[in-house]
Design a protein around this motif. Structure first.
Motif, mmCIF file in Angstrom:
data_model
loop_
_atom_site.group_PDB
_atom_site.id
_atom_site.type_symbol
_atom_site.label_atom_id
_atom_site.label_comp_id
_atom_site.label_asym_id
_atom_site.label_seq_id
_atom_site.Cartn_x
_atom_site.Cartn_y
_atom_site.Cartn_z
ATOM 1 N N HIS A 192 0.833 -1.206 0.000
ATOM 2 C CA HIS A 192 0.000 0.000 0.000
ATOM 3 C C HIS A 192 0.864 1.252 0.000
ATOM 4 O O HIS A 192 0.631 2.204 -0.770
ATOM 5 C CB HIS A 192 -0.921 0.005 1.222
ATOM 6 N N SER A 193 1.887 1.278 0.861
ATOM 7 C CA SER A 193 2.735 2.471 0.957
ATOM 8 C C SER A 193 3.521 2.706 -0.325
ATOM 9 O O SER A 193 3.713 3.849 -0.755
ATOM 10 C CB SER A 193 3.700 2.345 2.144
ATOM 11 N N GLN A 194 3.983 1.635 -0.957
ATOM 12 C CA GLN A 194 4.741 1.782 -2.187
ATOM 13 C C GLN A 194 3.877 2.329 -3.318
ATOM 14 O O GLN A 194 4.278 3.224 -4.050
ATOM 15 C CB GLN A 194 5.328 0.426 -2.599
ATOM 16 N N ILE A 195 2.695 1.762 -3.452
ATOM 17 C CA ILE A 195 1.782 2.229 -4.499
ATOM 18 C C ILE A 195 1.420 3.697 -4.273
ATOM 19 O O ILE A 195 1.416 4.512 -5.195
ATOM 20 C CB ILE A 195 0.505 1.365 -4.531
ATOM 21 N N LYS A 196 1.142 4.035 -3.032
ATOM 22 C CA LYS A 196 0.764 5.412 -2.697
ATOM 23 C C LYS A 196 1.893 6.390 -3.020
ATOM 24 O O LYS A 196 1.645 7.508 -3.496
ATOM 25 C CB LYS A 196 0.395 5.522 -1.226
ATOM 26 N N GLU A 197 3.140 5.982 -2.772
ATOM 27 C CA GLU A 197 4.271 6.847 -3.086
ATOM 28 C C GLU A 197 4.329 7.150 -4.577
ATOM 29 O O GLU A 197 4.590 8.280 -4.981
ATOM 30 C CB GLU A 197 5.581 6.195 -2.642
ATOM 31 N N TYR A 198 4.084 6.147 -5.383
ATOM 32 C CA TYR A 198 4.091 6.354 -6.832
ATOM 33 C C TYR A 198 2.943 7.275 -7.250
ATOM 34 O O TYR A 198 3.111 8.174 -8.068
ATOM 35 C CB TYR A 198 3.979 5.017 -7.558
ATOM 36 N N VAL A 199 1.778 7.012 -6.709
ATOM 37 C CA VAL A 199 0.612 7.818 -7.053
ATOM 38 C C VAL A 199 0.815 9.273 -6.632
ATOM 39 O O VAL A 199 0.582 10.199 -7.421
ATOM 40 C CB VAL A 199 -0.659 7.245 -6.381
ATOM 41 N N ASP A 200 1.257 9.467 -5.399
ATOM 42 C CA ASP A 200 1.474 10.833 -4.906
ATOM 43 C C ASP A 200 2.546 11.558 -5.707
ATOM 44 O O ASP A 200 2.488 12.779 -5.894
ATOM 45 C CB ASP A 200 1.879 10.801 -3.427
ATOM 46 N N GLY A 201 3.548 10.812 -6.186
ATOM 47 C CA GLY A 201 4.618 11.432 -6.947
ATOM 48 C C GLY A 201 4.310 11.595 -8.422
ATOM 49 O O GLY A 201 5.061 12.246 -9.154
ATOM 50 N N GLY A 202 3.195 11.004 -8.882
ATOM 51 C CA GLY A 202 2.830 11.116 -10.287
ATOM 52 C C GLY A 202 3.651 10.226 -11.198
ATOM 53 O O GLY A 202 3.857 10.539 -12.373
ATOM 54 N N TRP A 203 4.114 9.074 -10.644
ATOM 55 C CA TRP A 203 4.976 8.175 -11.407
ATOM 56 C C TRP A 203 4.311 6.833 -11.695
ATOM 57 O O TRP A 203 3.466 6.362 -10.936
ATOM 58 C CB TRP A 203 6.247 7.880 -10.620
ATOM 59 N N THR A 204 4.734 6.217 -12.780
ATOM 60 C CA THR A 204 4.389 4.828 -13.055
ATOM 61 C C THR A 204 5.670 4.181 -13.597
ATOM 62 O O THR A 204 6.752 4.758 -13.490
ATOM 63 C CB THR A 204 3.214 4.705 -14.052
ATOM 64 N N LEU A 205 5.562 2.973 -14.176
ATOM 65 C CA LEU A 205 6.749 2.254 -14.619
ATOM 66 C C LEU A 205 6.682 1.844 -16.087
ATOM 67 O O LEU A 205 5.607 1.627 -16.630
ATOM 68 C CB LEU A 205 6.921 0.990 -13.777
ATOM 69 N N THR A 206 7.856 1.689 -16.685
ATOM 70 C CA THR A 206 7.943 1.201 -18.059
ATOM 71 C C THR A 206 9.265 0.464 -18.222
ATOM 72 O O THR A 206 10.206 0.692 -17.463
ATOM 73 C CB THR A 206 7.857 2.372 -19.075
ATOM 74 N N GLY A 207 9.332 -0.444 -19.177
ATOM 75 C CA GLY A 207 10.572 -1.174 -19.411
ATOM 76 C C GLY A 207 10.466 -2.642 -19.043
ATOM 77 O O GLY A 207 9.388 -3.237 -19.113
ATOM 78 N N GLU A 208 11.592 -3.220 -18.660
ATOM 79 C CA GLU A 208 11.637 -4.648 -18.304
ATOM 80 C C GLU A 208 12.259 -4.831 -16.931
ATOM 81 O O GLU A 208 13.349 -4.356 -16.655
ATOM 82 C CB GLU A 208 12.458 -5.423 -19.334
ATOM 83 N N ASP A 209 11.564 -5.554 -16.069
ATOM 84 C CA ASP A 209 12.042 -5.845 -14.730
ATOM 85 C C ASP A 209 12.251 -7.345 -14.632
ATOM 86 O O ASP A 209 11.312 -8.109 -14.876
ATOM 87 C CB ASP A 209 11.001 -5.385 -13.705
ATOM 88 N N ARG A 210 13.452 -7.779 -14.254
ATOM 89 C CA ARG A 210 13.737 -9.221 -14.244
ATOM 90 C C ARG A 210 14.037 -9.717 -12.837
ATOM 91 O O ARG A 210 14.795 -9.106 -12.093
ATOM 92 C CB ARG A 210 14.929 -9.527 -15.159
ATOM 93 N N TYR A 211 13.447 -10.868 -12.525
ATOM 94 C CA TYR A 211 13.658 -11.530 -11.243
ATOM 95 C C TYR A 211 14.252 -12.914 -11.497
ATOM 96 O O TYR A 211 13.799 -13.634 -12.401
ATOM 97 C CB TYR A 211 12.329 -11.636 -10.486
ATOM 98 N N TYR A 212 15.224 -13.307 -10.693
ATOM 99 C CA TYR A 212 15.964 -14.540 -10.975
ATOM 100 C C TYR A 212 16.635 -15.066 -9.700
ATOM 101 O O TYR A 212 16.533 -14.458 -8.636
ATOM 102 C CB TYR A 212 17.016 -14.268 -12.056
ATOM 103 N N GLN A 213 17.328 -16.192 -9.828
ATOM 104 C CA GLN A 213 18.021 -16.837 -8.708
ATOM 105 C C GLN A 213 17.098 -17.047 -7.514
ATOM 106 O O GLN A 213 17.426 -16.699 -6.375
ATOM 107 C CB GLN A 213 19.247 -16.005 -8.287
ATOM 108 N N ALA A 214 15.959 -17.641 -7.766
ATOM 109 C CA ALA A 214 14.998 -17.885 -6.685
ATOM 110 C C ALA A 214 15.390 -19.110 -5.858
ATOM 111 O O ALA A 214 15.861 -20.116 -6.392
ATOM 112 C CB ALA A 214 13.607 -18.082 -7.266
ATOM 113 N N GLU A 215 15.184 -19.011 -4.560
ATOM 114 C CA GLU A 215 15.413 -20.122 -3.646
ATOM 115 C C GLU A 215 14.244 -20.168 -2.671
ATOM 116 O O GLU A 215 13.677 -19.138 -2.309
ATOM 117 C CB GLU A 215 16.721 -19.948 -2.880
#
Length: 220
Positions: free
Chosen positions: A121-144
């Protein structure tokens, strides 16, 4: 503790609630992070990969200009595999909330509880309050995964994985201007999520999330 610092100079992004998800390259020490939603099913394991088909799961899709990639190997243990899938869904859900600009989005609430829900909730709110969203590619790997304590009613699994935010960027919602930054150690994060499931329920929920910023072990 840093949260996902959108691959941009992220002034408006926050070193929010210590713990989890950082996004797009630029966070400080160990702390919270960010995530980027997963666009299509082709970019990673199915949003409900190991989940029962009779469960009514929320939409976690994101815009076409944002791609969430999960380069994970599926654990042989059934509970660990399900927990890993829903850890990815938690990240998708958090990113879905960011792109929808909705701090009360039901998706992250479905895949989290306790501190992890508060963090999302806090992370989403920070983006909304700041007027930001995301674009591009985000990669997650090396899961254990590591099965944890199990009571008569609840099972737990600890999930860890790395994130490469070097190709995901912050985008201004109003102008759609994209802020690009160069790859650096700050582009790499390491996440730890405590996943829990009530026995008999196929859904695993994130209860707690922590993130290590500038994770050297995730680089290379």
């Amino acid at each position: 503790m840093a949260r996902r610092a959108l691959n941009t100079t992220a002034t408006a992004f926050v070193a929010a609630a210590a713990l989890f998800l950082t996004a797009c390259g630029g966070s400080d020490d160990a702390s919270s992070g960010d995530i980027k939603g997963a666009g299509d099913a082709s970019s990673s394991p199915s949003a409900s990969a190991s989940a029962s088909t009779d469960v009514d799961r929320p939409d976690v899709s994101v815009p076409k200009d944002l791609d969430l990639v999960f380069d994970f190997e599926k654990p042989s243990d059934q509970d660990s595999a399900a927990a890993l899938d829903d850890a990815a869904n938690y990240i998708r859900a958090l990113t879905h909330g960011i792109t929808k600009q909705d701090p009360e989005d039901p998706a992250f609430q479905f895949y989290s509880s306790g501190q992890a829900s508060q963090y999302a909730h806090s992370q989403i709110k920070e983006y909304v309050d700041g007027g930001w969203t995301l674009t591009g590619e985000d990669r997650y790997y090396q899961a254990e995964t590591s099965p944890g304590d199990e009571s008569e009613k609840v099972k737990t699994v600890s999930v860890t994985f790395c994130e490469d935010q070097s190709k995901v960027y912050g985008k201004e919602v109003k102008t759609e201007k994209v802020h690009r930054t160069k790859e650096s150690l700050a582009s790499y994060q390491k996440f730890t999520l405590l996943m829990t499931s009530v026995k008999g329920n196929p859904v695993w929920r994130a209860q707690q999330v922590t993130v290590e910023g500038k994770a050297e072990a995730c680089r290379g």
